[in-house]
Design an enzyme around this catalytic site. Structure first.
Site, PDB file in Angstrom:
ATOM      1  N   LEU A  46       0.700  -1.194  -0.157  1.00  0.00           N
ATOM      2  CA  LEU A  46       0.200  -0.060  -0.518  1.00  0.00           C
ATOM      3  C   LEU A  46       1.060   1.577   0.124  1.00  0.00           C
ATOM      4  O   LEU A  46       0.563   2.189  -0.735  1.00  0.00           O
ATOM      5  CB  LEU A  46      -0.968   0.033   1.531  1.00  0.00           C
ATOM      6  N   TYR A  55      -8.057   3.123  -6.768  1.00  0.00           N
ATOM      7  CA  TYR A  55      -6.761   3.467  -5.561  1.00  0.00           C
ATOM      8  C   TYR A  55      -6.581   1.360  -5.484  1.00  0.00           C
ATOM      9  O   TYR A  55      -5.646   1.423  -5.731  1.00  0.00           O
ATOM     10  CB  TYR A  55      -7.889   3.545  -4.549  1.00  0.00           C
ATOM     11  N   ILE A 110       1.440   2.935  -3.715  1.00  0.00           N
ATOM     12  CA  ILE A 110      -0.126   3.949  -3.423  1.00  0.00           C
ATOM     13  C   ILE A 110       0.356   5.289  -2.988  1.00  0.00           C
ATOM     14  O   ILE A 110      -0.042   5.759  -3.722  1.00  0.00           O
ATOM     15  CB  ILE A 110      -1.462   2.766  -3.538  1.00  0.00           C
ATOM     16  N   GLU A 111       0.813   5.245  -1.896  1.00  0.00           N
ATOM     17  CA  GLU A 111       0.534   6.237  -1.265  1.00  0.00           C
ATOM     18  C   GLU A 111       1.362   7.205  -1.175  1.00  0.00           C
ATOM     19  O   GLU A 111       1.436   8.641  -1.106  1.00  0.00           O
ATOM     20  CB  GLU A 111       0.573   5.291   0.547  1.00  0.00           C
ATOM     21  N   SER A 112       2.401   7.072  -1.338  1.00  0.00           N
ATOM     22  CA  SER A 112       3.829   7.615  -1.029  1.00  0.00           C
ATOM     23  C   SER A 112       5.543   7.476  -1.706  1.00  0.00           C
ATOM     24  O   SER A 112       5.712   8.373  -1.552  1.00  0.00           O
ATOM     25  CB  SER A 112       4.289   8.139   0.017  1.00  0.00           C
TER      26      SER A 112
END
Length: 425
Positions: A28, A136, A31-33
């Site tokens: 994850l 997402y 995708i986030e950072s």
């Protein structure tokens, strides 16, 4: 992104397995950072897991002048997995849980309520959600597929060792970030990659900090810290007592105004409120250029080496004490004190720290802390005697307190965390 993830991925997978959560969630942060613990979004979301300030506080991530645990590898990972487990328990579906992590649980609940009212399905694909949130989960699934079969997509990913990259060390002493990196044998960039939560050039020992270091460097740090003879920290804190401007405060405490504003990120013209804590240098440089260079390089001030048969001592200036009075008290010429502290100033501020070279034969009485001894509470006999003395004509009435039975707190049933994997399609 894969190169960056090599530092953190093993720890995150271990944390997921310990909670029986899907290990795909370790992807994850891609995708986030882009697996960057120092990432900061336009919405002020910070760290690998992109916590906004409010959600971070809800999950006990400290955010203050010295520390932002939203960027802390250990703390933010624990908070993110707690949050994801809660969302899955709320929605019972990993796709909806991930949508809530991205868009907010309240928004997802309202979208579900709208569909239910209109008689429509309430699954992830049926909800009316923003484009970013709709993409997402597919993005996460795509990264999972690429990692599982990189050759299928013409990629060669770097291998990630199946063992911990870092260990945790602690210190109870204040230490500059630059000094900690030097003792560990790491560059500042390498040190910040593992410890991005330290937002100032000093690590406060009082906060019981967890410093992450590669195993070999951790051993080097502990040995170096044990043998280090220099000044570990060149910074200290000052608490503002009344509302005042930066220039006024700087003059009061004997600090360059540019240093005070820059290191504490104080906007031009802003007045500080009473109770505000600011960071100030313990030892002042010779001029503004030296101060600017210090801030730019984040390095430790280079003090002159000890004179033979002497040791360095840090002495606090007394109230209303001038440079001449300070020099007279310690029987050292003013010019010598100025040379040791790299300054040409003749004025001192109350509480300012001044460095001296003291003969090793002299006992360190100058830096002894005053021991505050609190009086013991009075005994029952003493209380009774005082009551009789004050109320000689009134009998002392004894009151018996009625104490009911103490009930043991009821143990809360711990619900098992979800164990099923994210659907593949």
């Amino acid at each position: 992104m894969t190169e960056r993830s090599k530092l953190y991925l093993y720890h995150i997978v271990e944390a997921l397995e310990a909670r029986n959560l899907p290990t795909e969630l370790a992807l994850l942060p891609f995708i986030e950072s882009a697996y960057n613990p120092q990432a900061l979004s336009v919405a002020k979301a910070a760290g690998m897991w992109q916590f906004i300030p409010g959600t971070g506080r809800s999950y006990n991530l400290k955010q203050n002048i010295f520390l932002d645990e939203r960027r802390d590898v250990l703390a933010s990972t624990n908070a993110a997995l707690d949050y994801l487990a809660k969302l899955h328990g709320m929605f019972g579906d990993w796709r909806l849980a991930l949508a809530a992590y991205n868009w907010g649980e309240g928004n997802v609940l309202r979208a579900i309520a709208r569909n239910r009212k209109a008689g429509l399905p309430t699954d992830y694909l049926s909800l009316k959600i923003p484009k970013e949130t709709r993409h997402y989960v597919p993005k996460l699934q795509a990264v999972k597929d690429i990692v599982a079969q990189p050759q299928k997509y013409g990629l060669t990913l770097p291998s990630i060792p199946d063992h911990p990259y870092f260990v945790t060390v602690t210190t109870a002493r204040d230490i500059d970030v630059a000094v900690a990196a030097q003792l560990a044998g790491l560059s500042l960039d390498a040190f910040h990659a593992l410890n991005p939560s330290f937002s100032k050039p000093i690590i406060l020992g009082a906060t019981q900090p967890q410093i992450l270091l590669p195993f070999e460097n951790a051993q080097m740090f502990e040995q170096g810290l044990h043998n280090y003879q220099g000044l570990l920290s060149s910074w200290t804190t000052y608490t503002v007592t009344k509302r005042e401007r930066t220039t006024t405060l700087a003059a009061k405490i004997g600090v360059d105004p540019a240093t005070l504003s820059t290191i504490n990120k104080i906007p031009v013209g802003m007045r500080l409120k009473p109770g505000s804590t600011v960071l100030i240098p313990k030892v002042k440089a010779a001029d503004d250029e030296d101060i600017s260079a210090y801030i730019a390089e984040n390095a430790v001030f280079a003090l002159e080496p000890d004179v033979p048969d002497t040791r360095k001592m840090l002495i606090r200036v007394r109230r209303h004490e001038t440079m001449a009075a300070f020099a007279k008290r310690h029987r050292i010429p003013v010019a010598q004190i100025q040379a040791w502290n790299h300054t040409k100033r003749t004025k001192l501020a109350p509480g300012q720290i001044v460095m001296l070279h003291v003969p090793t034969s002299q006992k360190p009485t100058l830096v002894k802390a005053k021991l505050r001894v609190r009086p013991l509470p009075p005994t029952a006999k003493a209380i009774k005697a005082r009551a009789v003395k004050l109320n000689a004509k009134k009998p002392v009435v004894k009151h018996k307190a009625k104490v009911g039975p103490i009930k043991a707190p009821k143990a809360k049933a711990q619900s098992a965390l979800p164990t099923r994997k994210i659907a593949s399609n």
